[in-house]
Structure formats: C-alpha cells, structure tokens
Design a protein around this motif. Structure first.
Motif, mmCIF file in Angstrom:
data_model
loop_
_atom_site.group_PDB
_atom_site.id
_atom_site.type_symbol
_atom_site.label_atom_id
_atom_site.label_comp_id
_atom_site.label_asym_id
_atom_site.label_seq_id
_atom_site.Cartn_x
_atom_site.Cartn_y
_atom_site.Cartn_z
ATOM 1 N N CYS A 79 -3.777 9.901 4.606
ATOM 2 C CA CYS A 79 -2.476 9.539 4.054
ATOM 3 C C CYS A 79 -1.691 10.840 3.867
ATOM 4 N N LEU A 80 -0.578 10.963 4.576
ATOM 5 C CA LEU A 80 0.225 12.178 4.517
ATOM 6 C C LEU A 80 1.353 12.109 3.495
ATOM 7 N N ARG A 81 1.723 10.886 3.118
ATOM 8 C CA ARG A 81 2.764 10.705 2.097
ATOM 9 C C ARG A 81 2.465 9.428 1.353
ATOM 10 N N GLY A 82 2.482 9.490 0.036
ATOM 11 C CA GLY A 82 2.230 8.316 -0.785
ATOM 12 C C GLY A 82 0.765 8.155 -1.144
ATOM 13 N N ARG A 83 0.400 6.910 -1.483
ATOM 14 C CA ARG A 83 -0.969 6.563 -1.871
ATOM 15 C C ARG A 83 -1.305 5.199 -1.284
ATOM 16 N N VAL A 84 -2.532 5.050 -0.778
ATOM 17 C CA VAL A 84 -2.978 3.763 -0.250
ATOM 18 C C VAL A 84 -4.388 3.458 -0.741
ATOM 19 N N PHE A 85 -4.678 2.170 -0.805
ATOM 20 C CA PHE A 85 -6.013 1.638 -1.059
ATOM 21 C C PHE A 85 -6.581 1.368 0.329
ATOM 22 N N ASP A 86 -7.455 2.248 0.793
ATOM 23 C CA ASP A 86 -7.938 2.216 2.170
ATOM 24 C C ASP A 86 -9.303 1.542 2.223
ATOM 25 N N VAL A 87 -9.437 0.548 3.106
ATOM 26 C CA VAL A 87 -10.618 -0.310 3.146
ATOM 27 C C VAL A 87 -11.297 -0.236 4.511
ATOM 28 N N ALA A 88 -12.624 -0.128 4.495
ATOM 29 C CA ALA A 88 -13.433 -0.237 5.709
ATOM 30 C C ALA A 88 -14.456 -1.351 5.485
ATOM 31 N N VAL A 89 -14.652 -2.191 6.514
ATOM 32 C CA VAL A 89 -15.573 -3.319 6.447
ATOM 33 C C VAL A 89 -16.643 -3.124 7.522
#
Length: 186
Positions: A79-89
């Motif tokens: 993530c280069l800008r902001g914030r994310v909830f990143d998910v791997a399944v």
C-alpha cells in the motif's frame, strides 16, 4: 545487509514483509523488492508484471481474486497511499489451512507488504479514502485463468472491518463456495 524482514503468519507460505526505512531531513528511502531476500521465502520467478490500483472510497472491497494453475502466481502487495485491510485466502488442495484467511493492515505509514504464494486468493478493503496499491506478480495475468471468490461468502466468513461502500458487480457475483471445491493443485 537485509533491508526486508519477513514475518510468518498462521498460513504456511504467507508472509508479512516489513521494510527498513532510511530517513533524514530530506525524507526517506526504502526497498520494495529484493530478489535475493525474497527467493528464500518463495518469490523465485522474476517479476513478470507490475500493477497499480487507486481506490477512491473508504470501505471499498476489491477481490478476492486468484489465477488457476498453471498460471498461479506469487504476489508482493504493498500500500503506497492510505490504509487497507489486506486478505489472503489459502486455496491449496490438501493444505492444513485450506479455506482459512489471514489479514493484515497494509499502509504507507507502516511500510509493509504481503508476500502471497501461488494457490492463494487475494483481496482488500480500504480503511480510508484515496488508497493506492502496488502489486508485483511472478506471472503475467491470463484472463482465461481468472478466478474469484465472493468477498461475503459465508463459507469463508471474512470479517471485513467496515461496512462495504463499494464492490464490483463481478466480485459480488462470484458463486458461493460449495463442498465440490476441493482447492487448487499448485
């Protein structure tokens, strides 16, 4: 000198990558990719494709996508800008963590990434407006090999942290997982 630190997760082969930040009064420098350091953790192939996404609204979900073998890929997502909830399944046939998911917060401030091995699906939800993501792929995208999971599939039970403000029709329309899905052989 290693500039990347790889931290294991509960899903075998999935790593959070933290980057060493070198900074002074001018700003900072950080390494996003190092073939030598990442090879020991599964990123063996050269980078075949680099993608960049921008998501305007907080609460948006993108994904959950994967490539069917033989086009399965390793991804390094940042993530280069902001914030994310990143998910791997984990979709790997026979895996002890088959259909389990793991999420971490990726952000520009944390200078971290997620190293996702072949046989995993990936998606994210934006935690603030104006998020930009960078994806490094070990294989080129093959449209005929695209796969996807419905982000709200009850069988996955992903706990998205925010109310969903946007999700593509394509992502919402993926069929629900059934017991007939036994995973990907990678």
């Amino acid at each position: 000198m290693n500039r990347l630190t790889l931290l294991g997760t509960p899903l075998n082969g999935l790593y959070e990558v933290t980057r060493q930040l070198l900074g002074d009064e001018r700003g900072f420098f950080t390494r996003l990719f190092c073939a030598e350091e990442l090879a020991a953790h599964g990123f063996h192939a050269p980078i075949a494709q680099v993608n960049h996404s921008y998501t305007q609204r907080r609460g948006t979900i993108r994904g959950v996508h994967f490539q069917h073998p033989p086009h399965a890929e390793t991804k390094l997502v940042s993530c280069l800008r902001g914030r994310v909830f990143d998910v791997a399944v984990d979709l790997r046939h026979g895996s002890a963590t088959f259909l389990r998911w793991h999420a971490i917060e990726l952000s520009a401030q944390r200078h971290n990434s997620l190293l996702i091995p072949p046989g995993f699906a990936h998606g994210f939800q934006t935690l603030e407006d104006d998020c930009e993501m960078l994806y490094l792929h070990s294989a080129p995208h093959v449209a005929a090999a695209e796969g996807g999971l419905r982000p709200t599939d009850d069988r996955l039970a992903i706990t998205w942290p925010l109310a969903v403000t946007a999700c593509s029709e394509r992502d919402r329309s993926h069929p629900a997982l059934t017991s007939a899905f036994t995973g990907l052989t990678v």
